[in-house]
Write an enzyme that holds these catalytic residues in place. Structure first.
Site, PDB file in Angstrom:
ATOM      1  N   CYS A 259      22.808  -5.966   8.213  1.00 10.92           N
ATOM      2  CA  CYS A 259      23.882  -6.393   8.618  1.00 10.92           C
ATOM      3  C   CYS A 259      23.661  -5.734  10.079  1.00 10.92           C
ATOM      4  CB  CYS A 259      25.102  -5.643   8.047  1.00 10.92           C
ATOM      5  SG  CYS A 259      25.188  -6.097   6.230  1.00 10.92           S
ATOM      6  N   PRO A 262      26.103  -6.379  16.090  1.00  5.80           N
ATOM      7  CA  PRO A 262      25.772  -6.796  17.440  1.00  5.80           C
ATOM      8  C   PRO A 262      24.516  -6.032  18.044  1.00  5.80           C
ATOM      9  CG  PRO A 262      27.808  -5.378  17.842  1.00  5.80           C
ATOM     10  CD  PRO A 262      27.463  -5.407  16.350  1.00  5.80           C
ATOM     11  N   GLY A 264      23.551  -2.277  18.018  1.00  2.19           N
ATOM     12  CA  GLY A 264      23.572  -0.871  18.842  1.00  2.19           C
ATOM     13  C   GLY A 264      22.318  -0.253  18.085  1.00  2.19           C
ATOM     14  N   ASP A 280      21.150 -10.289   9.789  1.00  3.64           N
ATOM     15  CA  ASP A 280      22.532 -10.529   9.669  1.00  3.64           C
ATOM     16  C   ASP A 280      22.736 -11.945   9.145  1.00  3.64           C
ATOM     17  OD1 ASP A 280      24.903  -9.008  11.079  1.00  3.64           O
ATOM     18  OD2 ASP A 280      25.467 -11.030  11.015  1.00  3.64           O
ATOM     19  N   ASP A 321      24.427  -0.755   7.543  1.00  2.27           N
ATOM     20  CA  ASP A 321      25.700  -0.472   8.149  1.00  2.27           C
ATOM     21  C   ASP A 321      26.377  -1.552   7.613  1.00  2.27           C
ATOM     22  OD1 ASP A 321      27.629  -0.104   9.805  1.00  2.27           O
ATOM     23  OD2 ASP A 321      26.615  -0.458  11.894  1.00  2.27           O
ATOM     24  N   CYS A 374      31.906   2.381   8.910  1.00  2.00           N
ATOM     25  CA  CYS A 374      32.879   2.907   9.931  1.00  2.00           C
ATOM     26  C   CYS A 374      34.372   3.019   9.335  1.00  2.00           C
ATOM     27  CB  CYS A 374      33.000   2.218  11.602  1.00  2.00           C
ATOM     28  SG  CYS A 374      33.174   0.290  10.916  1.00  2.00           S
TER      29      CYS A 374
END
Length: 446
Positions: A259, A262, A264, A280, A321, A374
């Site tokens: 996953c 974008p 980072g 992804d 993630d 997150c």
């Protein structure tokens, strides 16, 4: 002050920015469309590109302020409205929200905030009948709103009730109120630099955080900042930059980033010397990842696939993630507070468990798995790891030491996992304080 009967002037300075802001707010609150999708990409509001840089910045700030302070705004307006919000006109409510936000927190003259909100109502067929109401209520807001806003702040009104209850149960009432206070402030920009953090902090008029990220109060087009075109740094919240550092020395090791877009964390892993495979399922997000890596002059093997079904030879390390409710990022993405609901948690925990099971299967014996989200919800963090350890006997937790996070013991749980909160990393300037809410656990395969 113009009369409420004045015909709307769509060319009035600032009107276009406010009209687009009203459209976007309506789409978030009524049609449940994500804010980012409306600002950029193929689904963006068609009129955004036509705005000047100044009006585009104004529009973004208007939207963010309304969504970040929505609970307070509704409280204030409810005290100023004798009969409640107009039930048959969303645009009338939005005009009131925008006007009150400008009066209470933005550097806009009260008369201009009232005038342009009146024009917003006039320009909509259903809202036009409430022009007089909008005018009168916002005039009262200019006189009485500040005190009412202070009342709302004591109630932590900007956190939806279901979230406030959950966080209070897990983190305690005092910490939850601290989180609510942190979320009310627009955060500074965090970046991860390739090298020379102190140099870039000086160039960007910011400071180096204890965890190594550079934080700058600069706002506006990121692409115009020094070092962006040269690929010297990338935008990444300070908390989001921590999980990829938990693997230790990655030079020459194979790492799967599941996953990944974008990108980072992919960039961090590649910069650390790993041979990275970034996976992804979204072609659009993968394109963004490729563009970011190209700008940064970093390389990774890119795979478009569903990580719950993808198979590969074992890796030395795996980073998961996982998709989550993202409630830890409300300070940067205030629409999340009003788009998410409790039922989303159960939907996502099943996906997170499948991703973790797949990650364990593709990990070499002795390899390291880092799982992160997150989210502030324990089901997507602490409880997910507990469930995995109970079902996978080959795994053990490798506790994180405070020395790995700049000695900040408050970021480490009793079990040895990473848990950051928006109210942590205090600063005299509240805009320079805080970080996203993140969870990360480090596990080793026997």
């Amino acid at each position: 002050m113009p009369s409420p009967r004045l015909a709307p002037q769509i060319d009035a300075p600032g009107f276009a920015a406010r009209r687009i802001a009203a459209d976007i707010i309506d789409n978030v609150l009524v049609r449940r469309r994500a804010l980012d999708d409306q600002l950029e990409g193929p689904s963006a509001h068609p009129a955004v590109k036509g705005l000047s840089d100044r009006d585009r910045a104004l529009m973004r700030r208007l939207v963010a302020t309304v969504l970040r302070r929505l609970g307070t705004l509704r409280y204030v307006l409810s005290r100023l409205l004798d009969r409640g919000m107009p039930a048959d006109s969303q645009r009338a409510e939005t005009a009131l929200l925008l006007g009150a936000a400008q009066i209470l927190w933005m550097d806009v003259p009260d008369h201009a905030a009232v005038d342009l909100s009146v024009r917003l109502a006039q320009a909509d067929r259903r809202a036009a009948r409430y022009v007089g109401l909008v005018n009168a209520v916002l005039r009262r807001c200019a006189r009485e709103g500040q005190a009412l806003g202070e009342e709302a702040a004591k109630q932590a009104a900007d956190i939806p009730e279901w979230l406030f209850s959950r966080w209070s149960a897990h983190y305690g009432d005092a910490t939850t109120r601290d989180i609510a206070a942190a979320i009310r402030h627009e955060p500074a920009l965090d970046i991860t630099v390739k090298s020379d953090a102190a140099v870039w902090a000086e160039r960007l008029h910011g400071e180096v955080l204890p965890t190594g990220s550079v934080r700058t109060p600069l706002h506006g087009a990121v692409t115009m900042l020094p070092g962006f075109d040269d690929g010297q740094w990338w935008v990444q919240d300070a908390a989001a930059a921590l999980p990829a550092t938990l693997f230790g020395d990655l030079r020459g090791k194979s790492v799967a980033d599941l996953c990944a877009a974008p990108g980072g964390k992919t960039a961090q892993l590649a910069q650390a010397g790993a041979a990275v495979t970034a996976v992804d399922r979204s072609p659009a997000r993968i394109k963004r990842l490729k563009d970011n890596l190209a700008r940064l002059a970093l390389t990774a093997e890119i795979v478009v696939a569903d990580a719950t079904e993808w198979t590969h030879a074992p890796f030395d390390a795996v980073l998961v993630d996982a998709p989550c409710t993202a409630t830890g990022t409300i300070r940067r993405h205030p629409d999340i507070a009003w788009l998410k609901q409790a039922s989303d948690i159960n939907t996502l925990t099943g996906l997170q468990h499948r991703l973790l099971q797949r990650a364990v299967a593709m990990l070499k014996p002795g390899g390291t798995l880092v799982y992160c989200t997150c989210s502030l919800e324990p089901e997507e963090g602490e409880l997910a790891v507990q469930q995995l350890l109970e079902s996978e006997q080959a795994l053990r937790r490798a506790p994180i030491d405070a020395s790995e996070v700049a000695g900040r013991r408050e970021l480490i749980t009793v079990e040895g996992d990473l848990r950051t909160l928006p109210c942590q990393l205090p600063h005299a300037d509240p805009r320079m304080a805080g970080l996203d809410g993140f969870f990360a656990a480090r596990l080793v395969k026997a």
